[in-house]
Design an enzyme around this catalytic site. Sequence first.
Site, short mmCIF file in Angstrom:
data_model
loop_
_atom_site.label_atom_id
_atom_site.label_comp_id
_atom_site.label_asym_id
_atom_site.label_seq_id
_atom_site.Cartn_x
_atom_site.Cartn_y
_atom_site.Cartn_z
N ASP A 102 41.89 39.12 51.14
CA ASP A 102 43.01 38.90 50.22
C ASP A 102 44.10 39.94 50.45
O ASP A 102 45.30 39.61 50.48
CB ASP A 102 42.54 39.00 48.76
CG ASP A 102 41.51 37.96 48.38
OD1 ASP A 102 41.48 36.87 48.99
OD2 ASP A 102 40.70 38.24 47.47
N ASP B 37 34.23 38.89 46.16
CA ASP B 37 35.30 39.82 45.81
C ASP B 37 34.65 41.10 45.29
O ASP B 37 33.58 41.07 44.71
CB ASP B 37 36.21 39.23 44.73
CG ASP B 37 37.02 38.05 45.23
OD1 ASP B 37 37.43 38.06 46.40
OD2 ASP B 37 37.28 37.12 44.44
#
EC number: 3.4.23.36
Length: 159
Positions: free
Chosen positions: A129, A111
Amino acid sequence: MLYYVIALLIIAADQLTKWLVVKNMELGQSIPIIDQVFYITSHRNTGAAWGILAGQMWFFYLITTAVIIGIVYYIQRYTKGQRLLGVALGLMLGGAIGNFIDRAVRQEVVDFIHVIIVNYNYPIFNIADSSLCVGVMLLFIQMLLDSGKKKKEQYHESN
């Protein structure tokens, strides 16, 4: 076919950006893009959103495989003449596969998109995401449109 191209573009962008973060940043390093609003921060996640079910890789493998199969089935069966539905499913497919690749190869998800909204440190996320979230929002819009059409048809049939 367009919906699979969308998925492939998402996968490519997701994996490229994750590779750039892994190769060029130390874990935890943060680069301000817009101070106090938007940063590129190198982060890893062994779970789902917000670290839920951390370390449960086999669970994620099974669930993601089922989701991918379901999305491909829906693309094949229901997207003819339903462009919004197809785009939504293509985005969801690309996002699911993008994070699945991370889990399979790295045993964690990379991330890096770090946003602060009115002093709230939003959980760090990635392109996969984002693609999943936008796809789900478009799917919800498609469902609302379909529901409105059905109600309109029912109204005209009863009158």
